[in-house]
Scaffold this motif. Structure first.
Motif, short mmCIF file in Angstrom:
data_model
loop_
_atom_site.label_atom_id
_atom_site.label_comp_id
_atom_site.label_asym_id
_atom_site.label_seq_id
_atom_site.Cartn_x
_atom_site.Cartn_y
_atom_site.Cartn_z
N LYS A 33 0.82 -1.22 0.00
CA LYS A 33 0.00 0.00 0.00
C LYS A 33 0.86 1.27 0.00
O LYS A 33 0.34 2.37 -0.21
CB LYS A 33 -0.93 0.01 1.21
N ARG A 34 2.16 1.14 0.25
CA ARG A 34 3.04 2.32 0.25
C ARG A 34 3.29 2.83 -1.17
O ARG A 34 3.70 3.97 -1.35
CB ARG A 34 4.37 1.98 0.92
N TYR A 35 3.08 1.98 -2.19
CA TYR A 35 3.20 2.44 -3.57
C TYR A 35 2.16 3.54 -3.82
O TYR A 35 0.96 3.33 -3.61
CB TYR A 35 2.95 1.29 -4.55
N HIS A 36 2.61 4.72 -4.22
CA HIS A 36 1.74 5.87 -4.44
C HIS A 36 1.03 6.28 -3.16
O HIS A 36 0.09 7.10 -3.22
CB HIS A 36 0.69 5.59 -5.53
N GLY A 37 1.42 5.74 -2.04
CA GLY A 37 0.73 6.00 -0.78
C GLY A 37 1.59 6.76 0.22
O GLY A 37 2.64 7.31 -0.11
N ILE A 38 1.11 6.76 1.44
CA ILE A 38 1.80 7.46 2.53
C ILE A 38 3.00 6.64 2.98
O ILE A 38 2.96 5.41 3.03
CB ILE A 38 0.82 7.68 3.70
N ASP A 39 4.07 7.36 3.35
CA ASP A 39 5.30 6.75 3.87
C ASP A 39 5.90 5.72 2.91
O ASP A 39 6.32 4.63 3.33
CB ASP A 39 5.05 6.11 5.25
N GLU A 40 5.94 6.06 1.64
CA GLU A 40 6.67 5.24 0.68
C GLU A 40 8.12 5.14 1.16
O GLU A 40 8.73 6.14 1.55
CB GLU A 40 6.61 5.86 -0.71
N ARG A 41 8.67 3.94 1.14
CA ARG A 41 10.02 3.77 1.67
C ARG A 41 10.67 2.53 1.08
O ARG A 41 10.00 1.64 0.57
CB ARG A 41 10.00 3.64 3.20
N ILE A 42 12.00 2.48 1.18
CA ILE A 42 12.77 1.30 0.79
C ILE A 42 13.86 1.11 1.82
O ILE A 42 14.44 2.09 2.32
CB ILE A 42 13.36 1.47 -0.62
N SER A 43 14.13 -0.13 2.17
CA SER A 43 15.21 -0.37 3.12
C SER A 43 16.55 -0.19 2.44
O SER A 43 16.69 -0.40 1.23
CB SER A 43 15.10 -1.78 3.71
N VAL A 44 17.54 0.23 3.23
CA VAL A 44 18.89 0.39 2.70
C VAL A 44 19.40 -0.94 2.16
O VAL A 44 20.06 -1.00 1.12
CB VAL A 44 19.84 0.94 3.79
N GLN A 45 19.07 -2.04 2.85
CA GLN A 45 19.47 -3.37 2.40
C GLN A 45 18.85 -3.71 1.06
O GLN A 45 19.50 -4.29 0.17
CB GLN A 45 19.08 -4.43 3.44
N SER A 46 17.59 -3.35 0.87
CA SER A 46 16.92 -3.63 -0.41
C SER A 46 17.58 -2.88 -1.56
O SER A 46 17.71 -3.41 -2.67
CB SER A 46 15.44 -3.26 -0.33
N TYR A 47 17.99 -1.65 -1.30
CA TYR A 47 18.66 -0.88 -2.34
C TYR A 47 20.00 -1.52 -2.70
O TYR A 47 20.35 -1.61 -3.88
CB TYR A 47 18.85 0.57 -1.90
N GLU A 48 20.71 -2.00 -1.71
CA GLU A 48 21.97 -2.71 -1.97
C GLU A 48 21.70 -3.98 -2.79
O GLU A 48 22.44 -4.29 -3.73
CB GLU A 48 22.64 -3.08 -0.65
N ASP A 49 20.63 -4.70 -2.44
CA ASP A 49 20.27 -5.91 -3.18
C ASP A 49 19.95 -5.59 -4.64
O ASP A 49 20.30 -6.35 -5.55
CB ASP A 49 19.05 -6.59 -2.54
N MET A 50 19.30 -4.45 -4.88
CA MET A 50 18.96 -4.07 -6.25
C MET A 50 20.21 -3.83 -7.08
O MET A 50 20.29 -4.27 -8.23
CB MET A 50 18.09 -2.81 -6.25
#
Length: 505
Positions: free
Chosen positions: A462-479
């Motif tokens: 629900k964070r997609y286009h929603g409130i408090d959209e976020r990504i973990s630092v670990q997820s960004y490293e994984d990407m």
């Protein structure tokens, strides 16, 4: 007489036995995952996210590249963002085999020329415009364009959709060229500036620019790795979407004589007429295509992650379809796989409390199943409402995409790279229920995949286009590591003939 009855009983018993054996056989054999026999040089080395790369990501999120509507974009921010990207990744353009094109003033296209011209190029896509967040500002934990880090998460509009894809791809290709040099296969990196408002000026213009190129595959944003998808399923599912639903927005409206609220006629009320139509649309969903569309392949592959009892049902949709349909229809997420969805998103009428309005309208947004068309969906709506007083206007129509194969080089690389980065997941073909820029590249290849290599919990969607959209630092490293493996595996991979270890009855 007794002998005839015994023969009849034996015949019926034999038929029933054979029937159940077929069901068990399909559950045990037919559903075994069918993969390429691929040979890739394995590596356990992963790149750690540097402070510089993390800061660069945060800075990109602070630039408000907002698309408000088709004629309203923050073009000042778009130009600032383009300047930021070219400055931060200036090394990329310094290679003699790398070229850069600014498409239609705001979209970016990098070409990394391969040293083997016999190999088809491939394209990775993303977009850097974002949806507005101002309306929800007071509900965000942090300012949506501050890119604050809290408890290991970066909070910002665009952190999931879709600046993380673009920045991680650029970080990955920079690392790849430093470590490996010129790739064997030509790579295109395509970044649109208006995906959130249809992509007509961005991705479509990029596709037109590349119209004479034939690509091996395209990888764009899309479905992701989701945990806790279904009760009783502990395995995170990596959905690699092979198809994209269509999009149809219709305005339905009615004109009446109106009148005074003290003498209402419910049968002639514009509001009641449309309220009745909306009730009919709610009670009569668009038809289910379970067993015929791309969701069937998803469910049969999903069966291998369940215990044997549930596997029996999902392996035999041909016989258990009514039961499976009832179960899946109860959940909006799974129901959207089976059919075209119907959402009433806007209702307008009236201007004064004691006046019966002469006009009323409502807007319906459909996400169209792969086996339907805009025309068929509209015809079904009109049939269900069954009221000739109601008029309509098609606001937007985008037909569903074709279904891409899973026995391709591109799908195999994406799947294998997923297993290398994300332990314990199960990769399977999915369906993208929203629109992406990838649909514009359909004339360049049949192998188009929509996948975001991020691991999320079901409640985070629900964070997609929603409130408090976020990504973990670990997820960004994984990407970053995932896209690096896409580049590396495409150079290393040797694709043998498909192993046909599944027998279809």
């Amino acid at each position: 007489m007794a002998k005839k009855f015994i023969k009849f009983f034996i015949s019926i018993s034999s038929i029933i036995t054979i029937f159940f054996l077929i069901i068990l056989y399909r559950a045990y054999i037919v559903n075994q995952p069918c993969r390429h026999d691929i040979k890739i040089i394995e590596t356990n080395n992963k790149f750690k996210l540097s402070e510089k790369a993390l800061d660069r990501f945060q800075q990109s999120l602070k630039i408000p590249t907002i698309s408000f509507d088709h004629n309203n974009q923050n073009k000042t921010a778009l130009l600032e963002y383009i300047g930021f990207i070219r400055k931060e990744f200036f090394e990329l353009e310094s290679y003699e085999f790398v070229s850069f094109n600014l498409i239609n003033n705001f979209s970016l296209l990098y070409k990394i020329e391969g040293n083997d011209p016999t190999l088809k190029p491939y394209l990775l896509a993303a977009h850097f415009d974002v949806v507005p967040a101002n309306v929800q500002n007071d509900k965000w934990k942090f300012d949506p364009f501050s890119a604050e880090i809290d408890e290991g998460f970066v909070y910002a509009r665009g952190s999931l959709d879709d600046k993380s894809s673009m920045l991680s791809q650029l970080e990955a290709i920079t690392l790849f060229l430093k470590n490996k040099g010129q790739p064997k296969r030509t790579i295109f990196l395509a970044y649109g500036h208006d995906e959130e408002i249809s992509g007509h000026q961005g991705a479509k213009s990029i596709a037109d620019f590349l119209k004479d190129i034939k690509l091996e595959f395209v990888l764009d944003e899309g479905t992701m790795i989701v945990e806790n998808v279904l009760p009783g399923l502990d395995t995170p599912l990596a959905y690699i979407s092979t198809a994209e639903k269509g999009y149809l927005t219709i305005k339905f409206y009615v004109n009446t004589t109106g009148g005074h609220s003290s003498m209402p006629n419910p049968d002639e009320s514009s509001i009641f007429i449309l309220a009745d139509a909306i009730s009919k649309l709610k009670a009569n969903k668009q038809p289910s295509f379970l067993g015929y569309g791309p969701e069937t392949k998803l469910l049969t592959r999903l069966a291998t992650t369940f215990g044997f009892l549930k596997r029996i049902f999902l392996s035999n949709i041909w016989i258990f379809r009514p039961l499976i349909e009832i179960i899946l229809s109860k959940n909006p997420t799974t129901d959207s796989l089976l059919r075209t969805t119907t959402a009433v998103t806007i209702i307008k009428s009236g201007f004064k409390e004691n006046v019966l309005p002469t006009y009323a309208e409502f807007v319906v947004n459909h996400r169209i199943h792969s086996l339907q068309s805009c025309k068929e969906v509209l015809e079904y709506d009109l049939l269900v409402m069954n009221d000739k007083r109601i008029n309509y206007e098609i606001i937007e129509c985008s037909e569903p995409t074709s279904i891409s194969p899973i026995d391709s080089l591109g799908y195999s690389i994406i799947e294998h790279s997923t297993y290398q980065i994300f332990e314990g997941v199960s990769a399977l073909p999915g369906i993208m229920v929203a629109l992406t820029d990838s649909r514009y590249y359909s004339n360049l290849t049949e192998n188009i995949y929509r996948y975001l290599p991020i691991r999320l919990k079901n409640e985070d969607l629900k964070r997609y286009h929603g409130i408090d959209e976020r990504i973990s630092v670990q997820s960004y490293e994984d990407m970053i590591n995932f896209y690096y493996l896409i580049f590396k595996n495409t150079d290393d991979l040797h694709l043998n003939d498909l192993i046909k270890n599944r027998i279809e009855l």
